[in-house]
Every structure is written in structure tokens, then in C-alpha cells.
Design a protein around this motif. Sequence first.
Motif, PDB file in Angstrom:
ATOM      1  N   CYS A 332       2.236 -56.378 -24.984  1.00 21.92           N
ATOM      2  CA  CYS A 332       2.930 -57.486 -24.630  1.00 21.92           C
ATOM      3  C   CYS A 332       4.558 -57.467 -24.720  1.00 21.92           C
ATOM      4  O   CYS A 332       4.899 -56.588 -25.220  1.00 21.92           O
ATOM      5  CB  CYS A 332       2.455 -58.817 -25.495  1.00 21.92           C
ATOM      6  N   PRO A 333       5.227 -58.360 -24.158  1.00 23.64           N
ATOM      7  CA  PRO A 333       6.655 -57.998 -24.256  1.00 23.64           C
ATOM      8  C   PRO A 333       7.098 -57.952 -25.899  1.00 23.64           C
ATOM      9  O   PRO A 333       6.674 -58.706 -26.660  1.00 23.64           O
ATOM     10  CB  PRO A 333       7.228 -59.549 -23.679  1.00 23.64           C
ATOM     11  N   TYR A 334       8.508 -57.131 -25.985  1.00 23.28           N
ATOM     12  CA  TYR A 334       8.856 -56.907 -27.186  1.00 23.28           C
ATOM     13  C   TYR A 334       9.940 -57.958 -27.491  1.00 23.28           C
ATOM     14  O   TYR A 334      10.573 -58.377 -26.317  1.00 23.28           O
ATOM     15  CB  TYR A 334       9.264 -55.592 -27.410  1.00 23.28           C
ATOM     16  N   PRO A 335      10.331 -58.694 -28.564  1.00 27.31           N
ATOM     17  CA  PRO A 335      11.391 -59.745 -28.741  1.00 27.31           C
ATOM     18  C   PRO A 335      12.724 -58.941 -28.020  1.00 27.31           C
ATOM     19  O   PRO A 335      13.113 -58.134 -28.859  1.00 27.31           O
ATOM     20  CB  PRO A 335      11.487 -59.937 -30.002  1.00 27.31           C
ATOM     21  N   ALA A 336      13.195 -59.559 -27.245  1.00 34.75           N
ATOM     22  CA  ALA A 336      14.651 -59.296 -26.696  1.00 34.75           C
ATOM     23  C   ALA A 336      15.017 -57.905 -26.423  1.00 34.75           C
ATOM     24  O   ALA A 336      15.895 -57.285 -26.700  1.00 34.75           O
ATOM     25  CB  ALA A 336      15.660 -59.553 -27.812  1.00 34.75           C
ATOM     26  N   VAL A 337      13.886 -57.171 -25.808  1.00 39.40           N
ATOM     27  CA  VAL A 337      14.119 -55.565 -25.345  1.00 39.40           C
ATOM     28  C   VAL A 337      14.411 -55.587 -23.947  1.00 39.40           C
ATOM     29  O   VAL A 337      15.252 -54.698 -23.502  1.00 39.40           O
ATOM     30  CB  VAL A 337      12.722 -54.985 -25.807  1.00 39.40           C
ATOM     31  N   TYR A 338      13.476 -56.284 -23.165  1.00 43.26           N
ATOM     32  CA  TYR A 338      13.690 -56.036 -21.720  1.00 43.26           C
ATOM     33  C   TYR A 338      13.869 -57.504 -21.068  1.00 43.26           C
ATOM     34  O   TYR A 338      13.371 -58.545 -21.557  1.00 43.26           O
ATOM     35  CB  TYR A 338      12.529 -55.757 -21.145  1.00 43.26           C
ATOM     36  N   ASP A 339      14.345 -57.437 -19.739  1.00 44.12           N
ATOM     37  CA  ASP A 339      14.540 -58.410 -18.818  1.00 44.12           C
ATOM     38  C   ASP A 339      13.849 -58.217 -17.634  1.00 44.12           C
ATOM     39  O   ASP A 339      14.202 -57.580 -16.730  1.00 44.12           O
ATOM     40  CB  ASP A 339      15.882 -58.885 -18.459  1.00 44.12           C
ATOM     41  N   ARG A 345      13.977 -58.296  -9.847  1.00 43.96           N
ATOM     42  CA  ARG A 345      14.908 -58.677  -8.684  1.00 43.96           C
ATOM     43  C   ARG A 345      15.790 -57.508  -8.246  1.00 43.96           C
ATOM     44  O   ARG A 345      16.036 -57.250  -7.049  1.00 43.96           O
ATOM     45  CB  ARG A 345      15.767 -59.977  -9.103  1.00 43.96           C
ATOM     46  N   LYS A 346      16.087 -56.596  -9.210  1.00 43.98           N
ATOM     47  CA  LYS A 346      16.941 -55.721  -8.855  1.00 43.98           C
ATOM     48  C   LYS A 346      16.125 -54.477  -8.057  1.00 43.98           C
ATOM     49  O   LYS A 346      16.815 -53.901  -7.151  1.00 43.98           O
ATOM     50  CB  LYS A 346      17.294 -54.880 -10.436  1.00 43.98           C
ATOM     51  N   VAL A 347      14.803 -54.329  -8.417  1.00 49.10           N
ATOM     52  CA  VAL A 347      14.247 -53.577  -7.683  1.00 49.10           C
ATOM     53  C   VAL A 347      13.965 -53.741  -6.035  1.00 49.10           C
ATOM     54  O   VAL A 347      14.009 -53.268  -5.178  1.00 49.10           O
ATOM     55  CB  VAL A 347      12.708 -53.058  -8.355  1.00 49.10           C
ATOM     56  N   ARG A 348      13.481 -55.249  -6.026  1.00 50.90           N
ATOM     57  CA  ARG A 348      13.298 -55.819  -4.886  1.00 50.90           C
ATOM     58  C   ARG A 348      14.503 -55.807  -3.929  1.00 50.90           C
ATOM     59  O   ARG A 348      14.471 -55.446  -2.929  1.00 50.90           O
ATOM     60  CB  ARG A 348      12.811 -57.377  -5.088  1.00 50.90           C
ATOM     61  N   ALA A 349      15.650 -55.647  -4.629  1.00 51.10           N
ATOM     62  CA  ALA A 349      16.788 -55.737  -3.654  1.00 51.10           C
ATOM     63  C   ALA A 349      17.305 -54.568  -3.356  1.00 51.10           C
ATOM     64  O   ALA A 349      18.278 -54.230  -2.702  1.00 51.10           O
ATOM     65  CB  ALA A 349      18.127 -56.597  -4.329  1.00 51.10           C
ATOM     66  N   GLY A 350      16.688 -53.692  -4.205  1.00 51.00           N
ATOM     67  CA  GLY A 350      17.316 -52.171  -4.019  1.00 51.00           C
ATOM     68  C   GLY A 350      16.217 -51.250  -3.437  1.00 51.00           C
ATOM     69  O   GLY A 350      16.151 -51.221  -1.995  1.00 51.00           O
ATOM     70  N   ASP A 377      22.854 -64.704  -1.720  1.00 48.44           N
ATOM     71  CA  ASP A 377      23.850 -65.333  -2.833  1.00 48.44           C
ATOM     72  C   ASP A 377      23.116 -65.333  -4.099  1.00 48.44           C
ATOM     73  O   ASP A 377      23.597 -66.247  -5.009  1.00 48.44           O
ATOM     74  CB  ASP A 377      23.828 -67.039  -2.336  1.00 48.44           C
ATOM     75  N   ARG A 378      22.166 -64.526  -4.483  1.00 51.69           N
ATOM     76  CA  ARG A 378      21.479 -64.563  -5.621  1.00 51.69           C
ATOM     77  C   ARG A 378      20.661 -65.783  -6.096  1.00 51.69           C
ATOM     78  O   ARG A 378      20.359 -65.920  -6.973  1.00 51.69           O
ATOM     79  CB  ARG A 378      22.455 -64.132  -6.931  1.00 51.69           C
TER      80      ARG A 378
END
Length: 486
Positions: A332-339, A345-350, A377-378
Motif C-alpha cells: 500500500c502507499p507509504y505516508p508522504a513518500v510519493y505523489d 500526469r508527468k508520464v502521460r505528458a512525457g 493548461d494543466r
Amino acid sequence: MALARARGLDARALARTRTRTRNVARVIGGGPRGGSNDADGRAWRDDVDDETLAYVRKASTASSFEERAFGDDVIGEKLLRAMRVQWTHGFASTPSGFPRCTHGFGEILAGMQPAACDLILRDVLSGSTSVLDPFAGGGTTLVCAATLGMRAVGTDVSPLACFVSAHRCWRPDETTIDEMVHRASAARDLAKSAEEQSVESDAEEAGDGGVPRAWRRIRDALRASNGGVSGGRVDESLWFCMSVALQRTQKSQSKARPRKGKGKRSGGSRGGEDNADIFYKVVEEYADRLRQFRAMCSTCDSQAPDAEIHNIDVRRFKLADEAKVDAVLTSCPYPAVYDYLSFARKVRAGSGAVVSTSSPRSQGPTSSYVNTVVPGDRNWPKEWMEGEIGSRRALRSDPYAFRDAWQREQEEWLEVVAHSLKPRGRACIMVGDGANIDTRASMVSAAEKFGLKTLAGATMKLTTTTESGNVYNQARTEHLILFEKH
């Protein structure tokens, strides 16, 4: 300097500590969640000093990790074995001798080591015939479950995760694979023979999120070849392979130093023709991986059905009573480690910008990723912005409210886990500490509210002690906890 003095270190000692940390990060991929980029794990040996090499050899054995099991002794030892595999090999690659299948194919932020996942399913959750991964990510649990003949269900709020996991879990027949390779070959030949377009319209640039110029010919060739016998599924697989090819070239370029007087080229080392060949080689690799995955699945006494993948916040997910599972396995997600959504969004736009939105609209778990036009326009659709648990962005937004929000989120998704399990079903969850939160205590407390009893667990650390006696964490503390529904 002030920090060094406060910790009893002089500036040179602090510099040596930082250098050692960087060397170890390069060798073991940034700690136990990383991994070597090479196939056999030996490529790094030529560019590290003997002292670092000796240290890593020691750290790669179980005795170098600070490990502790709790609960049932037998189960605890099994969980420790899985954690040793996780920490020794990381998540990005598979150990030598372990079937690669489709593991690691495609860009994803983090995940469970496939060999550790396989070991947990075989050794800890043995006897289960169905499994749910509420944070499916790149689909490691789903792929491993399929090779063991298990029905697998996965959910993830990230459109990127669902796009990658759906293509890793795909099991086409040989005719479909041959069609995919044939169309890739035709697109490559068409791209090589086409004249390079020097100017793109503003509308096309905006709609594609800015595809690198060197990749536009192969992209246009793929668009021209859309709509084969197998239709959209093969179309999507080719766009997936193109995004993987672009991602790999971009990463290799970011590591390479540009020649004097010349900047980095956009998206390829020598232009469109070479990129067409790179794309075709990626398709061939993907085809071979799919064949191995299908062969592994065919060895089971009863072949598993196709994985069910849902692009949804797990807190809004509900399995019907007749579809409940025997087991849950997730990291599961770790607290405050990743976004995770920001990364998507970065990968889709890259590298994902090459994925065409001109084909008939996609259906199913990949629809959000494929059908979304990268906004200029993000202003992304809400499914690309909302529903993430424990994000680093949430901590930055309101540090004082983060701990309470984290605990509330754990209770919300663990309630779904409890509802999804059959009576006496088991959930094995990997989680790491972060934001000064003891996630083991947090998760055990939340699970108990919904009838999930803690059977056993394992905790792994890696610390170092300086000559002055100060102790530093060299890797994030992680826990693997087994619950049973009562």
C-alpha cells in the motif's frame, strides 16, 4: 557544518558518509526499494570502490538487515524470508533464474519484488484460489497470481498504473501476437520511408502534449496502421510499446553527457529512423515476454481467468458477495513518500504523449489513460487529480492534519479489504514508515476495527552506526503484516 557538529561529526566524516550513501544507492538502486538496471545484477561492479563493494556484499545477506518477526513463529519466519528477497533484489528487476514474464515492462513508480510476491502467494497464502490487490500498481500481484492459476482482482486510482498493469496482464494467443509484431514491422518500414515533417500544427502539438520531433514519423505510421484484425487491443499494445520505447530513450539520454557544443537531441540518438528500430525491438521484447507469461500460466492445472482491473479509488470499490476473495496481497502507499497521480500526469505528458487519442475510444481499465488528451493548461480531469491516499502533496498542504488524515484513510481502505475477504480469508500487506508515523501500529489499530486479526509480521531495517555512536537509517523501515478475517 552546524549539522555535522551537532551529530558529533566533522565535515570530512559527514562527506564520507554522504559519499558512501550515494555509492550504495547506485549499487542497490536507492535502498531496498530499488534495483539494478542490468539483467544479472553485476554491471555495477566495475565502477564502485572496493570498500563499497564489500559493504554491499555484506548488506545483501539476511544477517546485515535488522530484522524482527512478531506473532506466530512459523508464519513470521515465512514473512521474513519474503522480506529478505524484497530487500535484496528491490522491485525494478527480477532475480536471476526467476521468470521475467511481463514484470518490470513499462514505467511505474514503485512496487513489490515479483519473487517476493510469488513467495508470499506460495508460502504464506497457500491454498488461496483468488486474490485482491487494492493498490495494483504495475500488476505484480496480478501477474504472479495468474502464473499460479489464481483469480486476480486489482484496483488502482492511477490511470497510469491501470494502463501498465492491463498490458502486463494481457494473455493474447499466438495469432494476435504475430499480428502485433507484423503491424509494428509495417509501421517501422513506413516511418523509415516517410519524409520528416518539419512543422506540426499548433492544434496537433497541444493535443499530443508535445511529442518529440524524432518520434513523430513512427507515431504517424502507427496511426495509419490502426484498425487491424484484432482492433483496439492490438492498437493499444503498440501505443504502449511506443511509450516504453520513448521512455527508455529519454532515460538513456538524461544519463548521457551531450557532446561539446551540441545539446541533447529530442527523443532519439540519431533521428526518426533509429527510433523506428528502437520501437520495433521493444515490440519484439514485449512479444517474447507475453509468450513466456502465457506459457507460465498454461502450466497450472486450471488456467486462471483474465485479471479484473478497475481504475477506481479502492475506498469506493465493492465486490459482490459471490465474488469475494480468499486473500489480499498488496504493497500500500507509504505516508508522504510519493505523489502517484502527479507521476502519472508527468508520464502521460512525457513518454505517454505518443499514445494516440485518434483511435476509437478505449474501454475498460485503460480508458482514462488512453482517452485523455494532455491539457495545455494543466487542467486535468478530476480522475487524474483526486483519490490518492497518503500523498506527499497532502503532507505539504497541511502537515498538522496529515497524521489524522492518514489514520482515517487506513481505516477506510481496510474496511473494504475486510468486506472483500471470505470468512477466514487472509490479507498480507507491505507498508513502510514515513512522516514520523509507525505504520505497523497504525495499520494494526485500523485493521482490528473491522475484524482483521494480526497473525504475524516482519519488520526490516538497515542502519549504520558512526564511530561516535550515532545511528542513521540507511533505508526506510518496512513491515510485512499478515491479518486474518474473523
